[in-house]
Design a protein around this motif. Structure first.
Motif, PDB file in Angstrom:
ATOM      1  N   UNK A 194      50.078  43.130  31.335  1.00  0.00           N
ATOM      2  CA  UNK A 194      49.036  42.264  30.618  1.00  0.00           C
ATOM      3  C   UNK A 194      49.347  40.939  30.698  1.00  0.00           C
TER       4      UNK A 194
ATOM      5  N   UNK B 253      47.267  38.325  32.943  1.00  0.00           N
ATOM      6  CA  UNK B 253      46.349  37.056  32.098  1.00  0.00           C
ATOM      7  C   UNK B 253      46.458  35.424  32.761  1.00  0.00           C
TER       8      UNK B 253
ATOM      9  N   UNK C 116      45.466  35.287  36.303  1.00  0.00           N
ATOM     10  CA  UNK C 116      44.223  34.740  35.972  1.00  0.00           C
ATOM     11  C   UNK C 116      43.722  33.104  35.202  1.00  0.00           C
ATOM     12  N   UNK C 117      44.809  32.940  34.406  1.00  0.00           N
ATOM     13  CA  UNK C 117      45.246  31.578  33.910  1.00  0.00           C
ATOM     14  C   UNK C 117      45.679  30.497  35.041  1.00  0.00           C
TER      15      UNK C 117
END
Lengths: 369, 369
Positions: free
Chosen positions: B103, B107, B110-111
């Motif tokens: 996870x 993230x 994405x960041x």
């Protein structure tokens, strides 16, 4: 003990590492949609919502309902901020052997929900996958003023709803444990007209997509208040709930506490709102009904049941959403928390009881007098 | 025989029953994003894209890549219309036992993709589900003029790319059939800077998210033209493709034909574009390279391979995207279509051969002379 709401903790942890846009007006959790400022004082309202768990659990066995809800859940968030919908984008994951007839029902649900909201599908994406799921992203705009948010509630403020409560959980209870041929009619409508009006009337607003109690708890946490419901809060329940409660052996308050919402709007007015404003409200906001008052004491007081502390409410919201066959365990857990609230309430009644709120389905006579 | 492209037929059938917004500027399929006009001549660009199949097939085994791609695939569509990104909304479906570490990688992807695009996650939704999938919806705006579309290509027009081709399919070939420790670096970047510049330079534009050949076929169908590629089109391939081709036993053209894109932009200039405009292009659009020309004859001519008719191209695009273990069957089907194109081409060569296009990775010397 201090119990966190899992969903809030998850959202906070996901957002923690992500920088925020300087054009974004709202903070995390403070509104039902995200706000972006554009040139010319236009505010864009954006929201995304996936219909997946309700399909996987068997609750939305009807593809029409899955399509309808993918649209309505998103437009309901626009309603809660008072935005005019520009349209919705839909990303559909469709199983390879999904029947053509089911697909047509799904599209019909999408189309009819858009027509009901006088809005449009703007575009989309289709994918193959094992389980049907639909993600909608709705776009709205506000060209004349501020959007509604969840913030701005003070002790004593008046709490209202745009309609009857509990039909979402009644539908879920029958859908997951009862005879599906007796399913109550569940067809939520995004309260867009009401949201637009409320933008100049209400202090705070949030839709009840996760059920009435979870919505009140979220508003309470964000504003550092509690709520006490009117003594005759049962009159707010959809008639289907009152019919089903004895048949299913479910006490009425459970229809507020379950996670499957009715997509009404909860909104507040300041404690000292003058009479003419309340009259304006009841004439301009269809279906509007008085629910209760904000309190200094945290938690939510349901007269006749007890006071749910923030911990109780977190435990309720953290219960796993039941699938078919798991409802009795879910209910047992819920009723245990309810019993604890009742016992706790007897002990500290003097602290939390702010007296009855008389009139329901009208504006508050007490507040007027 | 007239073969439809399944995806186009599906989109047309989904859209058929849906009324279109009077504020929507684009017709179906005519642009990489949807356009909505707002007051003050602002054009909103909207697009939604789900990363699901690449995760289910095992291709995006790295959660970082799944996160990166969920952002990049959407911003790439904004690049292709020349919009400035305002941000992205993400709806994540996460399996209940998804490891915390995975996870965090998701993230991070994405960041880092948002940072690379100088943009932001504006909001989102999280759901539980059996399979990881991420739907992004990107929002962009254009405040000074028209957006880029896929429309406006005439026979003789010049075709360019913003970068080398084939890395997406090279990554997929190794990822699904090879030794994953030898995976080529695959980290597409949305060509936002180039798209912004191209808005005042190019006639038409589309990103290569579905692979180079599918993109050309779509542009060809929409504009009623064909394309002939430069004789040395192999020089346009990413060096990794040329290394991998002999090792995997895959002919180079397959890196253009596969469905896993490199997210470059294909764009066109009119046939008679003056020299100084071409000079401007090569100085202003990083990585820009000449690819070929639009033709009156339908289909796509790959010098040295043959001419793919619209039917051949529809068959290629309709091949099911392979999962791990299914790649050899996919390749066999592809090579059979390629063989037919070669045979067909020998028969009607005189009709389709528009001569070589000399210079690659520069602007077209022929066009200048």
């Amino acid at each position: 003990m201090k119990t966190e709401v899992n969903e809030n903790a998850l959202i906070a942890s996901l957002a923690a590492s992500l920088p925020r846009s300087p054009l974004q007006l709202n903070n995390l959790q403070e509104s039902d949609a995200e706000f972006i400022t554009l040139p010319g004082s236009i505010i864009l309202a954006l929201t995304t919502d996936t219909i997946a768990e309700e399909i996987a659990s068997g609750l939305y066995a009807d593809p029409w309902l899955a399509g309808w809800m993918a649209v309505m859940a998103n437009f309901s968030d626009l309603a809660a901020v008072g935005a005019d919908p520009l349209g919705i984008l839909l990303a559909e994951t469709i199983p390879p052997l999904f029947p053509v007839e089911a697909r047509m029902k799904l599209q019909k649900g999408i189309r009819e929900a858009c027509v009901a909201c006088a809005s449009y599908v703007l575009g989309g994406d289709t994918n193959a996958g094992d389980a049907l799921q639909i993600t909608g992203t709705a776009v709205g705009c506000i060209t004349d003023g501020r959007p509604l948010t969840r913030i701005g509630i003070h002790p004593g403020d008046l709490l209202f709803t745009t309609g009857r409560l509990g039909i979402g959980n009644a539908f879920a209870a029958v859908g997951l444990m009862g005879d599906r041929s007796t399913l109550p009619d569940y067809r939520p409508s995004a309260r867009l007209r009401q949201g637009r009006r409320l933008r100049s009337l209400a202090a705070a607003c949030m839709d009840t997509s996760d059920g009435a109690l979870a919505t009140l708890d979220q508003l309470a946490r964000l504003n550092g208040v509690g709520f006490t419901l009117a003594s005759n809060w049962e009159d707010l329940l959809d008639p289907a709930c009152r019919e089903l409660a004895p048949a299913l052996g479910i006490p009425p308050w459970v229809f507020l506490a379950g996670p499957h919402g009715e997509f009404e709007l909860f909104f507040t007015l300041p404690a000292g709102t003058p009479h003419d404003r309340l009259d304006e409200l009841s004439s301009q906001i269809e279906g509007c009904a008085f629910v209760g008052r904000a309190t200094e004491v945290a938690g939510i007081h349901l007269p006749g049941i007890g006071r749910f502390s923030p911990d109780d409410l977190a435990l309720i919201r953290n219960l796993e959403t039941p699938r078919r066959g798991e409802v009795s365990r879910y209910l047992q857990n819920l009723l245990e928390i309810g019993h604890r609230a009742e016992v706790g309430h007897r002990i500290d009644k003097s602290m939390t009881d702010t007296g009855p709120c008389s009139s329901i389905l009208h504006t508050d006579e007490q507040a007027k007098g």
